[in-house]
Design an enzyme around this catalytic site. Sequence first.
Site, mmCIF file in Angstrom:
data_model
loop_
_atom_site.group_PDB
_atom_site.id
_atom_site.type_symbol
_atom_site.label_atom_id
_atom_site.label_comp_id
_atom_site.label_asym_id
_atom_site.label_seq_id
_atom_site.Cartn_x
_atom_site.Cartn_y
_atom_site.Cartn_z
ATOM 1 C CG ASP A 106 11.076 -30.887 32.915
ATOM 2 O OD1 ASP A 106 10.417 -31.921 32.678
ATOM 3 O OD2 ASP A 106 10.631 -29.762 32.675
ATOM 4 C CD GLU A 119 8.754 -25.904 37.598
ATOM 5 O OE1 GLU A 119 8.595 -24.666 37.584
ATOM 6 O OE2 GLU A 119 8.035 -26.675 36.949
#
EC number: 3.5.1.47
Length: 377
Positions: A70, A129
């Site tokens: 990520d 997130e």
Amino acid sequence: MLSLEKLINIRRDLHQIPEIGFQEHKTQQYLLNYIAQLPSERIEVKKWRTGIFVKVNGTNPKKMIGYRADIDGLPITEETGFEFVSEHDGNMHACGHDFHMTIALGIFTHFVHKPVNDDLLFIFQPAEEGPGGAELMLQSEIMKDWKPDLITALHIAPELPEGTIATRPGLLFANTSELYIDLVGKGGHAAYPHTTQDMIVAACSLVTQLQTIIARNVDPLDSAVVTIGKITSGTVQNIIAEKARLEGTIRTLSVESMQKVKERIEALVKGVEIGYSCRAEIDYGAMYHQVYNHESVTRDFMKYVSSNSHVNVIECKEAMTGEDFGYMLEEIPGFMFWLGVDSPFGLHHSKLAPNEQALETAVNLMSDYLTFKANQN
């Protein structure tokens, strides 16, 4: 193989340019620039929004192995005091995604120069997130064409010592959901409360009631969390607030508990509407599926690490952490594991300071493991 010094330099470059979900333009360009410097004859690169798919073609492919990293940061003001502090005010890589990207680049570089039989797919995913990039990437045409047969990922663990990894077959990370509750009443002068519906009072009452859900509505042998992390209400000290907004998160270890918690939240909010003569709206925002490691491949990975590396592997308990990698594991066999980075401050903390030696540890471990898996034809 990249040296530790080069890995540290990459990590520090990325640490300085944190960007929030689907705004990772500088990050994407940095990654593309790095990839463009490497030999290209066996590489295929496809951009997807602010993310990237990079395929390393194998010499005799019979399957594809995926590795996901990520790439987004968090809206947190950094307080580390590093010389390489974030250049983006109000944003920070406070969850270690600068580590995740650097490790992926290190593994990728290894295989560009040292080919293996099977194809390898490196996924640089935006918006972990929030609002959630994994599920959308999974649904993309690119991933439909390049769907791995096995997928893996890691997440830094500040509380674990460097040189240690932790994982477990089955449930690793919880089901998660954001929670936003807006209350609207009637404002007015502080001297005339009887003519108003005070939403600060309503919000405080609701927060207290929400804490009873876990104590009285969830099986004590199960686990769940309801946290309200932010309340916004009011303007000045002598005006009764007309509106209030509660922002929080829900974490559960089962899908059934998540549904039960939400049903109870809705009942309590309806009661507040009646009791405080107000209107209320609930928004669950981004919802992440649990990270559920596939039993056999996770056991095999743990056995491999124990037998073929100097890294200490431990079986950990499940955590209330949320991760949208769970969507990928729902469709593709694989696993995620914790990487020890020995930081005195934890995830999402403005002073998170991971031990950079862990970069080399992870690159070496996963390069060896993926070589082993990709040559098992």
